[in-house]
Scaffold this motif. Structure first.
Motif, PDB file in Angstrom:
ATOM      1  N   ASN A  32     -14.504  23.154 101.054  1.00 49.32           N
ATOM      2  CA  ASN A  32     -15.825  23.598 101.512  1.00 49.32           C
ATOM      3  C   ASN A  32     -15.742  24.297 102.857  1.00 49.32           C
ATOM      4  N   ASN A  33     -14.936  23.746 103.775  1.00 44.78           N
ATOM      5  CA  ASN A  33     -14.814  24.348 105.100  1.00 44.78           C
ATOM      6  C   ASN A  33     -14.179  25.729 105.028  1.00 44.78           C
ATOM      7  N   TYR A  34     -13.166  25.865 104.199  1.00 44.56           N
ATOM      8  CA  TYR A  34     -12.501  27.162 104.102  1.00 44.56           C
ATOM      9  C   TYR A  34     -13.366  28.174 103.361  1.00 44.56           C
ATOM     10  N   ALA A  35     -14.193  27.708 102.445  1.00 42.06           N
ATOM     11  CA  ALA A  35     -15.068  28.630 101.720  1.00 42.06           C
ATOM     12  C   ALA A  35     -16.073  29.292 102.648  1.00 42.06           C
ATOM     13  N   GLU A  36     -16.365  28.667 103.797  1.00 40.65           N
ATOM     14  CA  GLU A  36     -17.320  29.250 104.749  1.00 40.65           C
ATOM     15  C   GLU A  36     -16.719  30.401 105.548  1.00 40.65           C
ATOM     16  N   LYS A  37     -15.403  30.582 105.469  1.00 43.02           N
ATOM     17  CA  LYS A  37     -14.734  31.677 106.173  1.00 43.02           C
ATOM     18  C   LYS A  37     -14.258  32.693 105.134  1.00 43.02           C
ATOM     19  N   PRO A  38     -15.004  33.750 104.895  1.00 39.51           N
ATOM     20  CA  PRO A  38     -14.736  34.635 103.745  1.00 39.51           C
ATOM     21  C   PRO A  38     -13.332  35.224 103.729  1.00 39.51           C
ATOM     22  N   LYS A  39     -12.876  35.768 104.853  1.00 38.56           N
ATOM     23  CA  LYS A  39     -11.574  36.421 104.857  1.00 38.56           C
ATOM     24  C   LYS A  39     -10.453  35.418 104.644  1.00 38.56           C
ATOM     25  N   LEU A  40     -10.544  34.283 105.289  1.00 39.40           N
ATOM     26  CA  LEU A  40      -9.521  33.262 105.122  1.00 39.40           C
ATOM     27  C   LEU A  40      -9.584  32.653 103.724  1.00 39.40           C
ATOM     28  N   ALA A  41     -10.792  32.526 103.181  1.00 38.51           N
ATOM     29  CA  ALA A  41     -10.943  31.925 101.849  1.00 38.51           C
ATOM     30  C   ALA A  41     -10.283  32.778 100.777  1.00 38.51           C
ATOM     31  N   LYS A  42     -10.384  34.096 100.897  1.00 38.90           N
ATOM     32  CA  LYS A  42      -9.770  34.969  99.890  1.00 38.90           C
ATOM     33  C   LYS A  42      -8.251  34.874  99.923  1.00 38.90           C
ATOM     34  N   ALA A  43      -7.688  34.857 101.122  1.00 35.49           N
ATOM     35  CA  ALA A  43      -6.234  34.714 101.230  1.00 35.49           C
ATOM     36  C   ALA A  43      -5.777  33.364 100.692  1.00 35.49           C
ATOM     37  N   LEU A  44      -6.545  32.308 100.994  1.00 33.30           N
ATOM     38  CA  LEU A  44      -6.194  30.974 100.519  1.00 33.30           C
ATOM     39  C   LEU A  44      -6.307  30.888  99.002  1.00 33.30           C
ATOM     40  N   PHE A  45      -7.329  31.519  98.423  1.00 26.34           N
ATOM     41  CA  PHE A  45      -7.477  31.485  96.966  1.00 26.34           C
ATOM     42  C   PHE A  45      -6.269  32.131  96.282  1.00 26.34           C
ATOM     43  N   GLU A  46      -5.868  33.306  96.744  1.00 32.20           N
ATOM     44  CA  GLU A  46      -4.742  33.988  96.109  1.00 32.20           C
ATOM     45  C   GLU A  46      -3.460  33.176  96.252  1.00 32.20           C
ATOM     46  N   TYR A  47      -3.313  32.492  97.405  1.00 30.79           N
ATOM     47  CA  TYR A  47      -2.135  31.639  97.588  1.00 30.79           C
ATOM     48  C   TYR A  47      -2.150  30.480  96.587  1.00 30.79           C
ATOM     49  N   ILE A  48      -3.282  29.832  96.449  1.00 31.13           N
ATOM     50  CA  ILE A  48      -3.373  28.691  95.520  1.00 31.13           C
ATOM     51  C   ILE A  48      -3.199  29.160  94.078  1.00 31.13           C
ATOM     52  N   PHE A  49      -3.782  30.291  93.735  1.00 28.88           N
ATOM     53  CA  PHE A  49      -3.770  30.768  92.347  1.00 28.88           C
ATOM     54  C   PHE A  49      -2.389  31.289  91.949  1.00 28.88           C
ATOM     55  N   HIS A  50      -1.795  32.136  92.799  1.00 25.26           N
ATOM     56  CA  HIS A  50      -0.535  32.788  92.426  1.00 25.26           C
ATOM     57  C   HIS A  50       0.690  31.984  92.847  1.00 25.26           C
ATOM     58  N   HIS A  51       0.676  31.454  94.070  1.00 23.09           N
ATOM     59  CA  HIS A  51       1.881  30.804  94.587  1.00 23.09           C
ATOM     60  C   HIS A  51       1.983  29.358  94.120  1.00 23.09           C
ATOM     61  N   GLU A  52       0.889  28.613  94.238  1.00 23.18           N
ATOM     62  CA  GLU A  52       0.911  27.200  93.872  1.00 23.18           C
ATOM     63  C   GLU A  52       0.593  26.956  92.402  1.00 23.18           C
ATOM     64  N   ASN A  53      -0.025  27.929  91.740  1.00 25.04           N
ATOM     65  CA  ASN A  53      -0.432  27.790  90.340  1.00 25.04           C
ATOM     66  C   ASN A  53      -1.328  26.565  90.143  1.00 25.04           C
ATOM     67  N   ASP A  54      -2.174  26.315  91.110  1.00 28.49           N
ATOM     68  CA  ASP A  54      -3.134  25.204  91.025  1.00 28.49           C
ATOM     69  C   ASP A  54      -4.494  25.796  90.648  1.00 28.49           C
ATOM     70  N   VAL A  55      -4.688  26.003  89.355  1.00 34.25           N
ATOM     71  CA  VAL A  55      -5.868  26.718  88.887  1.00 34.25           C
ATOM     72  C   VAL A  55      -7.141  25.911  89.165  1.00 34.25           C
ATOM     73  N   LYS A  56      -7.066  24.595  89.052  1.00 33.47           N
ATOM     74  CA  LYS A  56      -8.265  23.770  89.241  1.00 33.47           C
ATOM     75  C   LYS A  56      -8.791  23.892  90.668  1.00 33.47           C
ATOM     76  N   ASN A  57      -7.908  23.730  91.660  1.00 35.71           N
ATOM     77  CA  ASN A  57      -8.354  23.845  93.046  1.00 35.71           C
ATOM     78  C   ASN A  57      -8.770  25.272  93.387  1.00 35.71           C
ATOM     79  N   ALA A  58      -8.088  26.250  92.800  1.00 33.90           N
ATOM     80  CA  ALA A  58      -8.486  27.633  93.017  1.00 33.90           C
ATOM     81  C   ALA A  58      -9.892  27.875  92.472  1.00 33.90           C
ATOM     82  N   LEU A  59     -10.177  27.299  91.312  1.00 30.64           N
ATOM     83  CA  LEU A  59     -11.516  27.435  90.737  1.00 30.64           C
ATOM     84  C   LEU A  59     -12.563  26.745  91.603  1.00 30.64           C
ATOM     85  N   ASP A  60     -12.233  25.581  92.139  1.00 34.12           N
ATOM     86  CA  ASP A  60     -13.175  24.892  93.024  1.00 34.12           C
ATOM     87  C   ASP A  60     -13.476  25.715  94.267  1.00 34.12           C
ATOM     88  N   LEU A  61     -12.429  26.278  94.871  1.00 30.43           N
ATOM     89  CA  LEU A  61     -12.630  27.106  96.062  1.00 30.43           C
ATOM     90  C   LEU A  61     -13.490  28.321  95.749  1.00 30.43           C
TER      91      LEU A  61
END
Length: 486
Positions: free
Chosen positions: A154-183
């Motif tokens: 929730n905290n990271y979702a409030e920071k748009p630029k940081l949230a997008k970078a974090l989403f791509e990291y979780i989705f592509h690098h960590e392959n954690d689709v569930k947490n990426a979807l939550d974010l």
């Protein structure tokens, strides 16, 4: 007070710098394993068995990608153009899912061997995603860069630029689709569902999870807010996975109305026509691609392959020479050049092309294909012993080469070695059940030795794979007449 303000400003600047460095490392780690989700689409046995989407079992002709040969578009027949184990014609360009295709049933997918190189239903796309997920452990021996489970999304979702970078990291690098979807869900709620980018990311997560209808809804909603080429391509991927090629074609055509001359849309239309065995329509689309981009490798290769199998090797040679002039230098290209030179009767360039192809072969499978084509050249010039040796070398490099087994069986039949030919044909039919040649040759062999019942069964299998094969039909009629006289 002035000192206090200065300290607060310094602390704020340090936080900003730390976030910038953190975001930069996220981007760098993501780029290390980034894969374009638009092109990668490989359906394995796991995806097929866990798919709960209801699809018509008996589709109308020309409306399904699951049933080979449903299109009436014309083009070279299976007797001229080789096909994969799933019944799709071989294209001039290897793309994800073009070789694998879709087996008709789960039973067929299970029967298809793991070692086959023309269709890979046992290979699951989830295996690739798992391998990508291990990249974080390889990056840092002490563990992953970020412990996703301890993050407050929730905290990271409030920071748009940081949230997008974090989403791509979780989705592509960590392959954690569930947490990426939550974010992505938190972020799109904070922007009041007005950011099309987050909707596309939610759609990608749904697609990865196999929720295709939910992904379709997200992509359509994103398109209503912002017309984007990538979003249209994602939407057509959903329809292709749902076995709705006609809907995918309509989406592509609507995209061309909004983005006239977009090469990726025209190329996508051509790919769907190819998967539906509508080769002539696919060739026309590839020609339209070349009108927009005359250096498009896939279009040049596919048109060249179509001309070759349409008995126009001279024209195909021109397209392959164009690829050579563009700087493409690999074994497959010289292999095709050698075949075109042989059928175009340019005998002075045949052996040099195949020698170059062998020297550039990066795997045993590529070397096997070169030796197999050299065997065809040897058959064409009448050197049966050389052809036999070439086909043997093909099997030495790739023991699952069904075509080589089939041709060796034919050569053994000519030499009168019935049992050896029978073994080769049985092996070929097991490796490639969707090839009609082993079944037909086995029927001919059984007919010669007087085993009419086994010949009839093999001929029926050949007719199931290739109903238009005239020789199979004649053999079945002869066997029926003989059975009627008994």
């Amino acid at each position: 007070m002035d000192y206090l303000k200065l300290i607060l400003i310094c602390i704020y600047d340090v936080d900003v710098l730390v976030e910038a460095a953190w975001c930069l490392k996220l981007r760098a780690l993501t780029e290390m394993v980034y894969v374009d989700e638009i092109d990668v689409d490989q359906e394995g046995i796991a995806e097929m068995m866990l798919d709960e989407n209801a699809i018509a079992q008996v589709a109308r002709p020309g409306t399904s990608l699951k049933v080979p040969g449903t299109s009436q578009g014309g083009g070279p027949s299976q007797a001229v153009r080789p096909v994969t184990q799933t019944g799709r014609p071989l294209t001039g360009f290897v793309r994800p899912s073009t070789q694998g295709g879709r087996p008709g049933t789960i039973e067929q997918a299970i029967k298809t061997p793991r070692t086959a190189h023309t269709a890979r239903p046992m290979t699951s796309a989830s295996g690739r995603y798992v391998r990508l997920g291990t990249a974080s452990m390889l990056t840092n021996p002490d563990g992953p860069f970020i412990n996703i489970s301890k993050l407050n999304l929730n905290n990271y979702a409030e920071k748009p630029k940081l949230a997008k970078a974090l989403f791509e990291y979780i989705f592509h690098h960590e392959n954690d689709v569930k947490n990426a979807l939550d974010l992505a869900a938190y972020a799109t709620q904070l922007v009041q569902f007005k950011d099309w980018w987050w909707k596309v990311q939610i759609g990608k997560c749904y697609y990865r999870l196999g929720l295709y209808r939910e992904a379709e809804t997200q992509f359509k909603s994103a398109l209503r807010q912002q017309d984007m080429v990538d979003t249209i391509l994602y939407l057509t991927k959903v329809y292709s996975r749902l076995d709705q090629p006609l809907t995918a074609l309509n989406v592509f055509k609507q995209g061309l109305d909004r983005f006239p001359g977009e090469v990726s849309f025209i190329c996508g239309i051509a790919r769907i026509h190819e998967e539906m065995n509508n080769i002539s329509a696919a060739a026309e689309c590839y020609k339209d691609v070349l009108k927009q981009d005359n250096t498009h490798v896939e279009a040049i290769a596919c048109i060249g392959s179509n001309h070759f199998y349409s008995d126009q090797p001279e024209i195909a040679l021109r397209f392959y020479r164009r690829l050579l002039q563009m700087g493409i230098y690999n074994s497959q290209l010289f292999n095709n050049l050698g075949l075109c030179c042989f059928y175009a009767q340019q005998y002075d360039l045949i052996l040099s092309s195949f020698e170059r192809a062998l020297s550039l072969a990066e795997s045993e499978e590529e070397a096997a294909d070169v030796w197999y084509n050299l065997g065809h050249v040897a058959v064409g010039i009448g050197d049966i012993n050389l052809a036999y040796q070439c086909f043997k070398l093909t099997l030495a490099n790739n023991n699952d080469h069904a075509e080589a087994y089939n041709n060796l069986a034919v050569l053994e039949m000519q030499k009168g070695r019935i049992e050896q030919a029978r073994v080769f044909l049985q092996t070929a039919s097991l490796i490639a059940p969707h090839m009609y040649e082993p079944h037909f040759n086995f029927a001919v062999l059984s007919d010669k030795v007087g085993d009419l019942q086994r010949s009839y069964v093999a001929a029926q299998k050949s007719q199931e794979v290739f109903p238009e094969h005239v020789d199979t039909q004649q053999l079945i009629n002869q066997l029926k007449q003989h059975f009627a006289r008994l």
